[in-house]
Design a protein around this motif. Sequence first.
Motif, PDB file in Angstrom:
ATOM      1  N   PRO A 106       0.799  -1.227   0.000  1.00 37.03           N
ATOM      2  CA  PRO A 106       0.000   0.000   0.000  1.00 37.03           C
ATOM      3  C   PRO A 106       0.830   1.275   0.000  1.00 37.03           C
ATOM      4  O   PRO A 106       0.271   2.355  -0.070  1.00 37.03           O
ATOM      5  CB  PRO A 106      -0.817  -0.109   1.292  1.00 37.03           C
ATOM      6  CG  PRO A 106      -0.022  -0.989   2.172  1.00 37.03           C
ATOM      7  CD  PRO A 106       0.689  -1.948   1.256  1.00 37.03           C
ATOM      8  N   ARG A 107       2.145   1.171   0.072  1.00 37.04           N
ATOM      9  CA  ARG A 107       2.940   2.390   0.147  1.00 37.04           C
ATOM     10  C   ARG A 107       2.884   3.195  -1.143  1.00 37.04           C
ATOM     11  O   ARG A 107       2.791   4.404  -1.131  1.00 37.04           O
ATOM     12  CB  ARG A 107       4.389   2.050   0.495  1.00 37.04           C
ATOM     13  CG  ARG A 107       4.551   1.724   1.976  1.00 37.04           C
ATOM     14  CD  ARG A 107       5.894   1.124   2.279  1.00 37.04           C
ATOM     15  NE  ARG A 107       5.858   0.453   3.572  1.00 37.04           N
ATOM     16  CZ  ARG A 107       5.291  -0.732   3.801  1.00 37.04           C
ATOM     17  NH1 ARG A 107       4.705  -1.395   2.811  1.00 37.04           N
ATOM     18  NH2 ARG A 107       5.294  -1.257   5.005  1.00 37.04           N
ATOM     19  N   GLN A 108       2.980   2.484  -2.253  1.00 37.87           N
ATOM     20  CA  GLN A 108       3.038   3.197  -3.522  1.00 37.87           C
ATOM     21  C   GLN A 108       1.662   3.229  -4.205  1.00 37.87           C
ATOM     22  O   GLN A 108       0.885   2.297  -4.090  1.00 37.87           O
ATOM     23  CB  GLN A 108       4.041   2.508  -4.443  1.00 37.87           C
ATOM     24  CG  GLN A 108       3.749   1.019  -4.648  1.00 37.87           C
ATOM     25  CD  GLN A 108       4.940   0.250  -5.153  1.00 37.87           C
ATOM     26  OE1 GLN A 108       5.881   0.837  -5.653  1.00 37.87           O
ATOM     27  NE2 GLN A 108       4.889  -1.066  -5.002  1.00 37.87           N
ATOM     28  N   ALA A 109       1.419   4.326  -4.888  1.00 30.40           N
ATOM     29  CA  ALA A 109       0.181   4.411  -5.665  1.00 30.40           C
ATOM     30  C   ALA A 109       0.300   3.488  -6.871  1.00 30.40           C
ATOM     31  O   ALA A 109       1.335   3.449  -7.520  1.00 30.40           O
ATOM     32  CB  ALA A 109      -0.045   5.839  -6.133  1.00 30.40           C
ATOM     33  N   HIS A 110      -0.747   2.732  -7.146  1.00 30.49           N
ATOM     34  CA  HIS A 110      -0.691   1.807  -8.263  1.00 30.49           C
ATOM     35  C   HIS A 110      -2.083   1.259  -8.504  1.00 30.49           C
ATOM     36  O   HIS A 110      -2.913   1.218  -7.600  1.00 30.49           O
ATOM     37  CB  HIS A 110       0.254   0.655  -7.947  1.00 30.49           C
ATOM     38  CG  HIS A 110      -0.188  -0.166  -6.786  1.00 30.49           C
ATOM     39  ND1 HIS A 110      -0.165   0.293  -5.500  1.00 30.49           N
ATOM     40  CD2 HIS A 110      -0.703  -1.410  -6.717  1.00 30.49           C
ATOM     41  CE1 HIS A 110      -0.630  -0.642  -4.690  1.00 30.49           C
ATOM     42  NE2 HIS A 110      -0.969  -1.676  -5.399  1.00 30.49           N
ATOM     43  N   SER A 111      -2.323   0.836  -9.729  1.00 33.58           N
ATOM     44  CA  SER A 111      -3.612   0.198  -9.997  1.00 33.58           C
ATOM     45  C   SER A 111      -3.470  -1.311  -9.834  1.00 33.58           C
ATOM     46  O   SER A 111      -4.330  -1.956  -9.272  1.00 33.58           O
ATOM     47  CB  SER A 111      -4.157   0.579 -11.373  1.00 33.58           C
ATOM     48  OG  SER A 111      -3.131   0.570 -12.327  1.00 33.58           O
ATOM     49  N   GLY A 112      -2.346  -1.856 -10.274  1.00 34.35           N
ATOM     50  CA  GLY A 112      -2.115  -3.279 -10.053  1.00 34.35           C
ATOM     51  C   GLY A 112      -2.808  -4.159 -11.068  1.00 34.35           C
ATOM     52  O   GLY A 112      -3.747  -3.752 -11.753  1.00 34.35           O
ATOM     53  N   GLN A 113      -2.294  -5.362 -11.187  1.00 32.92           N
ATOM     54  CA  GLN A 113      -2.938  -6.374 -12.023  1.00 32.92           C
ATOM     55  C   GLN A 113      -3.139  -7.594 -11.135  1.00 32.92           C
ATOM     56  O   GLN A 113      -2.368  -7.817 -10.206  1.00 32.92           O
ATOM     57  CB  GLN A 113      -2.044  -6.717 -13.221  1.00 32.92           C
ATOM     58  CG  GLN A 113      -1.737  -5.514 -14.121  1.00 32.92           C
ATOM     59  CD  GLN A 113      -0.446  -4.820 -13.744  1.00 32.92           C
ATOM     60  OE1 GLN A 113       0.476  -5.427 -13.218  1.00 32.92           O
ATOM     61  NE2 GLN A 113      -0.362  -3.521 -14.020  1.00 32.92           N
ATOM     62  N   PHE A 114      -4.184  -8.354 -11.442  1.00 32.40           N
ATOM     63  CA  PHE A 114      -4.532  -9.449 -10.561  1.00 32.40           C
ATOM     64  C   PHE A 114      -4.576 -10.772 -11.304  1.00 32.40           C
ATOM     65  O   PHE A 114      -5.151 -10.862 -12.391  1.00 32.40           O
ATOM     66  CB  PHE A 114      -5.871  -9.161  -9.878  1.00 32.40           C
ATOM     67  CG  PHE A 114      -5.808  -7.882  -9.081  1.00 32.40           C
ATOM     68  CD1 PHE A 114      -5.310  -7.892  -7.788  1.00 32.40           C
ATOM     69  CD2 PHE A 114      -6.148  -6.670  -9.650  1.00 32.40           C
ATOM     70  CE1 PHE A 114      -5.176  -6.712  -7.062  1.00 32.40           C
ATOM     71  CE2 PHE A 114      -6.028  -5.483  -8.941  1.00 32.40           C
ATOM     72  CZ  PHE A 114      -5.535  -5.508  -7.643  1.00 32.40           C
ATOM     73  N   LEU A 115      -3.952 -11.765 -10.684  1.00 31.21           N
ATOM     74  CA  LEU A 115      -3.967 -13.129 -11.210  1.00 31.21           C
ATOM     75  C   LEU A 115      -4.885 -13.933 -10.303  1.00 31.21           C
ATOM     76  O   LEU A 115      -4.601 -14.086  -9.108  1.00 31.21           O
ATOM     77  CB  LEU A 115      -2.552 -13.720 -11.191  1.00 31.21           C
ATOM     78  CG  LEU A 115      -1.464 -12.882 -11.885  1.00 31.21           C
ATOM     79  CD1 LEU A 115      -0.116 -13.606 -11.818  1.00 31.21           C
ATOM     80  CD2 LEU A 115      -1.827 -12.591 -13.334  1.00 31.21           C
ATOM     81  N   ILE A 116      -5.966 -14.415 -10.852  1.00 31.49           N
ATOM     82  CA  ILE A 116      -7.023 -15.040 -10.071  1.00 31.49           C
ATOM     83  C   ILE A 116      -7.102 -16.514 -10.426  1.00 31.49           C
ATOM     84  O   ILE A 116      -7.441 -16.860 -11.568  1.00 31.49           O
ATOM     85  CB  ILE A 116      -8.381 -14.379 -10.401  1.00 31.49           C
ATOM     86  CG1 ILE A 116      -8.293 -12.864 -10.195  1.00 31.49           C
ATOM     87  CG2 ILE A 116      -9.500 -15.002  -9.587  1.00 31.49           C
ATOM     88  CD1 ILE A 116      -9.447 -12.089 -10.843  1.00 31.49           C
ATOM     89  N   CYS A 117      -6.801 -17.373  -9.460  1.00 32.86           N
ATOM     90  CA  CYS A 117      -6.880 -18.813  -9.750  1.00 32.86           C
ATOM     91  C   CYS A 117      -8.323 -19.280  -9.612  1.00 32.86           C
ATOM     92  O   CYS A 117      -8.930 -19.139  -8.552  1.00 32.86           O
ATOM     93  CB  CYS A 117      -5.972 -19.614  -8.818  1.00 32.86           C
ATOM     94  SG  CYS A 117      -6.067 -21.389  -9.186  1.00 32.86           S
ATOM     95  N   ARG A 118      -8.856 -19.851 -10.689  1.00 36.38           N
ATOM     96  CA  ARG A 118     -10.247 -20.285 -10.665  1.00 36.38           C
ATOM     97  C   ARG A 118     -10.430 -21.602  -9.923  1.00 36.38           C
ATOM     98  O   ARG A 118     -11.552 -22.040  -9.664  1.00 36.38           O
ATOM     99  CB  ARG A 118     -10.821 -20.390 -12.084  1.00 36.38           C
ATOM    100  CG  ARG A 118     -10.144 -21.408 -12.947  1.00 36.38           C
ATOM    101  CD  ARG A 118     -10.828 -21.498 -14.317  1.00 36.38           C
ATOM    102  NE  ARG A 118      -9.945 -22.086 -15.312  1.00 36.38           N
ATOM    103  CZ  ARG A 118      -9.641 -23.391 -15.396  1.00 36.38           C
ATOM    104  NH1 ARG A 118     -10.119 -24.254 -14.521  1.00 36.38           N
ATOM    105  NH2 ARG A 118      -8.824 -23.815 -16.338  1.00 36.38           N
ATOM    106  N   ALA A 119      -9.315 -22.256  -9.569  1.00 37.39           N
ATOM    107  CA  ALA A 119      -9.421 -23.526  -8.849  1.00 37.39           C
ATOM    108  C   ALA A 119      -9.357 -23.304  -7.339  1.00 37.39           C
ATOM    109  O   ALA A 119     -10.182 -23.824  -6.595  1.00 37.39           O
ATOM    110  CB  ALA A 119      -8.324 -24.473  -9.300  1.00 37.39           C
ATOM    111  N   CYS A 120      -8.380 -22.536  -6.871  1.00 38.23           N
ATOM    112  CA  CYS A 120      -8.215 -22.374  -5.420  1.00 38.23           C
ATOM    113  C   CYS A 120      -8.605 -20.987  -4.940  1.00 38.23           C
ATOM    114  O   CYS A 120      -8.520 -20.695  -3.746  1.00 38.23           O
ATOM    115  CB  CYS A 120      -6.776 -22.694  -5.006  1.00 38.23           C
ATOM    116  SG  CYS A 120      -5.557 -21.475  -5.572  1.00 38.23           S
TER     117      CYS A 120
END
Lengths: 165, 165
Positions: A106-120
């Motif tokens: 949370p320190r840096q401003a960012h939008s981020g990308q998310f990797l979402i595992c559909r199994a776990c």
Amino acid sequence: MAHRPIPEPFQRDRHDHQECVSSAVEAAHELCVRRRIRLTELRRRVLELVWGGHAPIGAYDILDTLRGERRSAAPATVYRALDFLLENGLVHRIESLNAFVGCGAPRQAHSGQFLICRACDTVAEIDDGEIAGVLSRNAAKLGFRVDRQTVELTGLCPACADAAG
Amino acid sequence: MAHRPIPEPFQRDRHDHQECVSSAVEAAHELCVRRRIRLTELRRRVLELVWGGHAPIGAYDILDTLRGERRSAAPATVYRALDFLLENGLVHRIESLNAFVGCGAPRQAHSGQFLICRACDTVAEIDDGEIAGVLSRNAAKLGFRVDRQTVELTGLCPACADAAG
DNA sequence: TGTATTTTGTTATGTTATAACATACTATGT
DNA sequence: ACATAGTATGTTATAACATAACAAAATACA
């Protein structure tokens, strides 16, 4: 001051998750002091609940737990706390799941990308400058000025991909 | 057979939008013939309503219009038609808006990326191989196998960016 | 024509999110 | 300490989005 780093994406087997939670709360505390905003008891507790795991959690799941602790808890209670945490970059919303995950950096401003595992259901946040750069640049070629990037990749994490063959 | 191409992203001023709608319906018709699936009256009509503009439309906005034409219309009516159109790549869901837009190039399989103007609500779909490639490649470096990419860039389209200075 | 399959109708309910106004808490100036 | 302005939370109601389950109708096709 030094924090133990939150584990990297998908290196999360057998980690001490309580350490993730306390790191996140401590980082949030410091950020709030620095910005002169208030990490109230309610907001801290909602942050902890979001950090209950590395899977996204829905607002009403948070509410269910909160109701056991605070009889006044209602949807607005949760959504207001989440709004505060979102505005300050302490949690992220996963648009494709209508759910929330803690932000590991949370320190840096960012939008981020998310990797979402559909199994776990594990979500890993990455902050990949190459991705952000290509998106902004290629949008700019069309004359589009990007404010906010929503990047959510659904698939199989390493462990689940192995298991699935 | 030849279709007039649907206008490119953000070249849309003063275009004949009826042309977009009829192109989309015609393309859908052909795709359904080819796949031996049925573009029923209901599905065709919902597709037209999604193509009412280049802004995303919510399921209940579709329903409001549909009710005026078909007294049996209910939420499930609309969602079932949308599911069919989604499965066949004829429309896309914009996750960050809980809304739907027509797909301008339903012939090829693709996930697509979306440029969403927060001022005029216009959405342009792009199908940028460089973006898709970087996303898959960089996820793969972490051992993640991507099934589906959700990429939604919010900001200002060229016209609105000009207007805003 | 008969029968299986697909599509739509119909009713009910589940899930996610916000509006609006009241009350309580916190910080700050005097 | 007190007033007061601003912030946070309580409380009630409702809006917005989505699916479940079963019945009826339409369609495909043997």
